[in-house]
Every structure is written in C-alpha cells, then in structure tokens.
Design an enzyme around this catalytic site. Structure first.
Site, PDB file in Angstrom:
ATOM      1  N   LYS A  13       1.471  -1.470   0.226  1.00  0.00           N
ATOM      2  CA  LYS A  13       0.563  -0.090   0.001  1.00  0.00           C
ATOM      3  C   LYS A  13       0.717   0.792   0.011  1.00  0.00           C
ATOM      4  O   LYS A  13       1.926   1.492  -0.185  1.00  0.00           O
ATOM      5  CB  LYS A  13      -1.014   0.807   1.049  1.00  0.00           C
ATOM      6  N   ASP A 141      -2.313  -1.173  10.747  1.00  0.00           N
ATOM      7  CA  ASP A 141      -3.026  -1.106   9.045  1.00  0.00           C
ATOM      8  C   ASP A 141      -3.059  -2.516   8.854  1.00  0.00           C
ATOM      9  O   ASP A 141      -3.855  -2.312   7.381  1.00  0.00           O
ATOM     10  CB  ASP A 141      -0.879  -0.809   8.568  1.00  0.00           C
TER      11      ASP A 141
HETATM   12  O1  C5P Z   1      -0.404  -0.900  15.102  1.00  0.00           O
HETATM   13  P1  C5P Z   1       1.325  -1.353  15.029  1.00  0.00           P
HETATM   14  O2  C5P Z   1       2.042  -2.248  15.246  1.00  0.00           O
HETATM   15  O3  C5P Z   1       1.553  -1.297  13.261  1.00  0.00           O
HETATM   16  O4  C5P Z   1       2.137   0.023  15.379  1.00  0.00           O
HETATM   17  C1  C5P Z   1       3.575   0.130  15.630  1.00  0.00           C
HETATM   18  C2  C5P Z   1       3.627   1.910  16.927  1.00  0.00           C
HETATM   19  O5  C5P Z   1       3.317   2.491  15.453  1.00  0.00           O
HETATM   20  C3  C5P Z   1       2.673   1.517  17.981  1.00  0.00           C
HETATM   21  O6  C5P Z   1       3.619   0.618  18.834  1.00  0.00           O
HETATM   22  C4  C5P Z   1       2.679   2.216  18.054  1.00  0.00           C
HETATM   23  O7  C5P Z   1       3.955   3.546  18.700  1.00  0.00           O
HETATM   24  C5  C5P Z   1       2.666   3.822  16.878  1.00  0.00           C
HETATM   25  N1  C5P Z   1       1.434   3.656  15.742  1.00  0.00           N
HETATM   26  C6  C5P Z   1       0.635   4.705  16.745  1.00  0.00           C
HETATM   27  N2  C5P Z   1      -0.597   5.390  16.230  1.00  0.00           N
HETATM   28  C7  C5P Z   1      -1.335   4.471  14.892  1.00  0.00           C
HETATM   29  C8  C5P Z   1      -0.296   4.188  14.283  1.00  0.00           C
HETATM   30  C9  C5P Z   1       0.765   3.483  14.905  1.00  0.00           C
HETATM   31  O8  C5P Z   1       1.474   5.859  17.417  1.00  0.00           O
HETATM   32  N3  C5P Z   1      -1.844   5.308  14.810  1.00  0.00           N
END
Ligand code: C5P
Length: 290
Positions: A13, A141
């Site tokens: 994406k 995501d």
């Molecule tokens: O959800 P994911 O593991 O992909 O996200 C990785 C990190 O990115 C999270 O632990 C968080 O610190 C940050 N994040 C965030 N806000 C989001 C997506 C991700 O702060 N909307």
C-alpha cells in the site's frame, strides 16, 4: 478437516495522504489517511498442510523472519485463540515488499493469513467486523488490507470508509532507498516537534473515521511525517525533489517512510525517472494505475 493449499498474494500500500491529528490516551495517534493498494511489489505466502496443529515458516530470502516474532505466526495464533480454528500449516514466504519502507508488507502478510484462515474455518469463521477488530489488535494498518480497494482511515487506521480514487492513465513509481524508518520513532519525533498535542477527548475513533472525509485533491495531499523524517534523512527529501524534477505531478513519502512515490502522467516519463534513480542504487517499482 484437511486444509486447501493456496498461494496468497499480499499486495503493498501507499498512503496518498496522511495527517496525524494528535496523541491519544492509549499512546497511539489518531490519523486521517488515504490508503491506496499497490500490486507491485507484493509478497507471496504459499500455504501447505503442516503437522498436527504446528506452524512452520520458511523465508529463504529473509531467514531472520523464520521466528515466532513473525507477524504471520502471531496472526495464526491470534486467530486460533479467537475462533478455536488453528490448523497445522507450513508457510513459505516470498518477501518482495521492502521491510521498514512504509509499504505495509508485514501488515499485508498478516491480513492475507487472516483471510485465508477465515475462508477455511467453516462455521467458526468470523464476520467482517470481527475480522477488522481482530486485525486492529495485531497492527494498525492490517484492517485496511481486509478491504478491497482504496480507503480513507480514521482512528488508529482501523475505522475505514471505501474511497474513490481515480488515477487512471497515471504511472505510479515507488522509490525504495536502503533506509529503514522505525514507525514508533517517527511518531515520537512528530510528538516532540509538535509539542505532544493530545487529541480532543470529544473526537472518538468512530467520529474521526466517519467524519465524511472531504475529497483531497492531489495538490493538497500531505504526509505529516515528512518534516521530521526528512530532517533525520535528508536523502529522502532529495529523492522527493528528484521525482518532481523528473516530471511527477505529485510526490510524497508513504507512511512513516522511507519509501517515496511519484505519480507520473505517462509511462515514458516514469521510465526516465526510474532509470535515473536506479543509477543512485535506489530500488524502483512501477505500476500503471487502472
Ligand atoms: O500498530 P502497529 O504495531 O503497526 O504500530 C506500531 C507503533 O506505531 C505503535 O506501537 C505505536 O507506537 C505507533 N502508532 C501510533 N499510532 C498509530 C499507529 C501506530 O502511535 N495510529
């Protein structure tokens, strides 16, 4: 019950637009982003029957992914815990989507695994809403990759509204320099630069996703990560400038980087840009938009 062997295609994406609205109490950030699926590059997951209820993974190009910290394994485990359906499988992963590039490779692999498990689970299968809720616990995501086509996302990325994006006739070029950006680090830099702005309490995830996202014209599209990530990696700003100099109508970073994309008016201009950037050792993917 025997499972059906399959080869799953996990697309990448880009974020055509990405606004960070603020920091939430749970430490995540409220976003307003426009996801656009991309067929090139994509990962492949070959699924074959395994032994008993065991999970095995092989990834010849990236053996470091052959561990239980792999998101595909965590997805299989979480789906099993949620539904009781946990077939033994052997996964061969072909990793084509650059890692740490903001192209959603790990998230797409996870969504592909979820969709396959759900298609095999019979009467244990989850509804689409349950799948989205489970996906959001695995990564912000991932829910997008359960959708079919472009989507606006609010919340942390899980409140999705299908979007109409007409890029017909344009050639998308994705430039992947050998730079890896850590997403939590990029969010932290954004917090520091913007004074840790908490999101207004009244703006719940549901509201932000459903607030009727106004169409954004390419000229208005932004990525709020660019100032902070470009400051740490000036090469990325240079690549964005190059894309525009070579004729892109729009160029931006995807997600928290480090990949950048350019939307070119035709294939010839995009091919010229691709050749110039490849000379600098940058990996390039191109796709004709439908
Ligand atoms: O959800 P994911 O593991 O992909 O996200 C990785 C990190 O990115 C999270 O632990 C968080 O610190 C940050 N994040 C965030 N806000 C989001 C997506 C991700 O702060 N909307």
């Amino acid at each position: 019950m025997p499972i059906t062997p399959a080869t799953l295609v996990a697309p990448a994406k880009i974020n055509l637009h990405l606004e960070i609205l603020g920091l939430r109490e749970d430490g995540y950030h409220e976003l307003r982003t426009l996801f656009y699926p991309v067929d090139v590059p994509c990962d492949l997951l070959k699924i074959e029957p395994g032994h008993d209820d065991h999970f095995y993974i092989r990834c010849p190009e990236r053996p470091e992914l052959e561990t239980t910290s792999n998101l595909i394994y965590k997805t299989w485990k979480a789906y099993g815990a949620a539904t009781g359906f946990q077939p033994g499988i052997f996964v061969t992963l072909t990793k084509n989507i650059p890692m740490g590039g903001g192209l959603g490779g790990g998230s797409s692999d996870s969504a592909a695994m979820l969709k396959w498990l759900n298609s095999e689970a019979g009467d244990k299968a989850l509804s689409q809403d349950e799948m989205i809720a489970l996906a959001a616990t695995l990564g912000a995501d991932i829910p997008f990759f359960l959708m079919d086509g472009p989507a606006w996302a609010g919340g942390i990325g899980e409140v999705l509204t299908p979007a109409t994006v007409d890029l017909t006739g344009m050639t998308l070029l994705i430039a992947c320099p050998d730079i890896h950006v850590d997403t939590p680090w990029a969010f932290k830099c954004w917090d520091e630069k913007n004074g840790f702005p908490n999101i207004a309490e009244s703006l719940t995830s549901q509201e932000s996703g459903n607030k009727n996202p106004a169409p954004v014209s390419p000229a208005d599209m932004v990525n709020d990560f660019e100032p902070v990530v470009f400051e740490a990696h000036p090469t990325l700003r240079k690549i964005k400038d190059n894309l525009l100099e070579y004729g892109a109508k729009k160029a931006a970073m995807s997600g928290s980087g480090a990949s950048l994309f350019g939307l070119f008016p035709d294939r010839v201009t995009a091919t010229f840009a691709a050749k110039a950037l490849e000379k600098d050792g940058i990996e390039i993917f191109t796709m004709e938009c439908q």
